[in-house]
Scaffold this active site. Structure first.
Site, PDB file in Angstrom:
ATOM      1  N   HIS A  34       0.801  -1.067  -0.176  1.00  0.00           N
ATOM      2  CA  HIS A  34       0.079   0.095   0.411  1.00  0.00           C
ATOM      3  C   HIS A  34       0.480   1.108   0.062  1.00  0.00           C
ATOM      4  O   HIS A  34       2.569   0.843   0.001  1.00  0.00           O
ATOM      5  CB  HIS A  34      -0.932  -0.398   1.083  1.00  0.00           C
ATOM      6  CG  HIS A  34      -0.395  -0.113   2.290  1.00  0.00           C
ATOM      7  ND1 HIS A  34       0.218   0.381   3.482  1.00  0.00           N
ATOM      8  CD2 HIS A  34       0.405  -1.158   2.957  1.00  0.00           C
ATOM      9  CE1 HIS A  34       0.560   0.066   4.024  1.00  0.00           C
ATOM     10  NE2 HIS A  34       0.954  -1.427   4.294  1.00  0.00           N
ATOM     11  N   HIS A  37       3.896   1.635   2.313  1.00  0.00           N
ATOM     12  CA  HIS A  37       4.854   0.768   2.170  1.00  0.00           C
ATOM     13  C   HIS A  37       6.032   1.541   0.624  1.00  0.00           C
ATOM     14  O   HIS A  37       7.075   1.406   0.408  1.00  0.00           O
ATOM     15  CB  HIS A  37       4.931  -0.764   1.034  1.00  0.00           C
ATOM     16  CG  HIS A  37       4.247  -1.355   2.320  1.00  0.00           C
ATOM     17  ND1 HIS A  37       2.800  -1.883   1.738  1.00  0.00           N
ATOM     18  CD2 HIS A  37       4.440  -2.197   3.343  1.00  0.00           C
ATOM     19  CE1 HIS A  37       2.419  -2.666   3.346  1.00  0.00           C
ATOM     20  NE2 HIS A  37       3.722  -3.146   3.560  1.00  0.00           N
ATOM     21  N   GLY A 147       8.951   2.012   8.545  1.00  0.00           N
ATOM     22  CA  GLY A 147       7.713   2.621   8.932  1.00  0.00           C
ATOM     23  C   GLY A 147       8.011   2.917  10.887  1.00  0.00           C
ATOM     24  O   GLY A 147       8.267   1.874  11.123  1.00  0.00           O
ATOM     25  N   SER A 185      -2.675   0.038   6.847  1.00  0.00           N
ATOM     26  CA  SER A 185      -1.716  -1.545   7.300  1.00  0.00           C
ATOM     27  C   SER A 185      -2.354  -2.823   5.875  1.00  0.00           C
ATOM     28  O   SER A 185      -3.472  -2.136   5.974  1.00  0.00           O
ATOM     29  CB  SER A 185      -2.243  -2.102   8.306  1.00  0.00           C
ATOM     30  OG  SER A 185      -2.076  -3.352   8.850  1.00  0.00           O
ATOM     31  N   ARG A 187      -3.394  -5.459   6.989  1.00  0.00           N
ATOM     32  CA  ARG A 187      -4.188  -5.940   7.697  1.00  0.00           C
ATOM     33  C   ARG A 187      -5.923  -4.637   7.619  1.00  0.00           C
ATOM     34  O   ARG A 187      -6.974  -6.278   7.888  1.00  0.00           O
ATOM     35  CB  ARG A 187      -4.025  -6.588   9.041  1.00  0.00           C
ATOM     36  CG  ARG A 187      -3.165  -7.354   9.438  1.00  0.00           C
ATOM     37  CD  ARG A 187      -2.868  -8.196  10.956  1.00  0.00           C
ATOM     38  NE  ARG A 187      -2.057  -8.704  11.272  1.00  0.00           N
ATOM     39  CZ  ARG A 187      -0.510  -8.791  11.210  1.00  0.00           C
ATOM     40  NH1 ARG A 187       0.240  -8.474  11.141  1.00  0.00           N
ATOM     41  NH2 ARG A 187      -0.359  -9.921  11.684  1.00  0.00           N
TER      42      ARG A 187
END
Ligand code: AMP
Length: 282
Positions: A34, A37, A147, A185, A187
């Site tokens: 995403h 990154h 990060g 994230s 997730r």
């Protein structure tokens, strides 16, 4: 873009690049990429001559009953995204390649991994520091980007690099958020629309904590009461922890004196999300 899947080939390629005088910028990831990154990769592109990333869902940092098997994976989509930011090499090993039969070594950072996720995810940071040490030995980077979203991980890796005299410059990068504040994230893909709305409470709570701090509040109990209150308004939110710690040692504090971090881990349904915010005088 080159994709390399074996340790030996990656080491040989990196050694060659180093001999050519190239500066290797490295961004390790678990994929399902995403903007968070990609922001690390863009910075790597600026600061190195060679932008190298890894995509590896590391089994040893997941505990029993955690989401290793269902962790989102989409290699095709990831490869399209990384080409857009100018990645030169993607290292994408299998678990067997990274942990062949007989593997039995670990790197463990002690103090800073004890609190926060170290309590709820025993063994997690041992898995993280071990795989990152391995990746550093394989990729031989000059620069590595991490990060601040995973704040405790960043602090643990900094400690490892310093303690083990690894000759690598670490660069911590700000958390990239969705427009409503939710930290990006992989997730987040688990959340249904209702849970996705509730998930905004983490950042709203952190911002409230920061506001109180800037109004002069220094009692962590008072600030955390507000933080918890906001998160607990969500009907499927269960707080794993909400703490204020010294930003360097990650030990709990009662009164904020130096730089501190508010760190939260919250389960929204089955999905565990983490976020944090730094408190320091401006
Ligand atoms: P992961 O794939 O979750 O292991 O993350 C790989 C790297 O991307 C780690 O250094 C993370 O801290 C970083 N990262 C993940 N989410 C974000 C975000 N929202 N903003 C900035 N960096 C992030």
């Amino acid at each position: 873009m080159e994709t390399i899947t074996t340790v030996k080939e990656m080491q040989r390629r990196s050694e060659q690049l180093r001999r050519e005088g190239k500066k290797i910028a490295f961004v390790p990831t678990m994929g399902y990429l995403h903007e968070g990154h990609l922001s690390l990769m863009r910075e790597g592109r600026k600061r190195g001559n060679i932008l190298l990333i890894s995509i590896f869902v590391n089994p040893t940092q997941f505990g029993p009953g955690e989401d290793y098997d269902r962790y989102p994976r989409d290699m095709k989509r990831d490869l399209a995204l990384v080409q857009g930011v100018g990645v030169d090499i993607c290292f994408n090993p299998s678990a067997q390649e990274m942990y062949p039969d007989g593997f039995q070594t670990a790197v463990e950072v002690e103090g800073v991994t004890k609190n926060l996720c170290g309590i709820s995810r025993p063994g997690h940071f041992r898995g993280v520091t071990t795989v990152v040490a391995k990746l550093f030995n394989i990729v031989k980077p000059h620069l590595a980007f991490f990060g601040q979203k995973d704040y405790q991980q960043l602090i643990a890796i900094k400690r490892m690099v310093e303690d083990l005299d690894m000759d690598i410059e670490l660069i911590g990068m700000p958390t990239i958020r969705e427009t409503d504040g939710l930290a990006m994230s992989s997730r987040n893909a688990y959340l249904d629309p209702e849970q996705r709305k509730e998930a905004t409470s983490l950042y709203r709570a952190l911002l409230k904590g920061k506001e109180l701090y800037h109004q002069g509040e220094r009692s962590t109990a008072v600030i955390l009461n507000h933080v918890r209150g906001i998160i607990e308004e969500g009907k499927s939110a269960a707080i794993d922890y909400a703490k204020i710690c010294d930003a360097h040692t990650l030990e709990d504090i009662e009164e904020i004196k130096g730089e501190a971090v508010i760190a939260v881990a919250v389960k929204i349904g089955k999905t565990r999300l983490i976020d944090n915010i730094i408190l320091k005088e401006e």
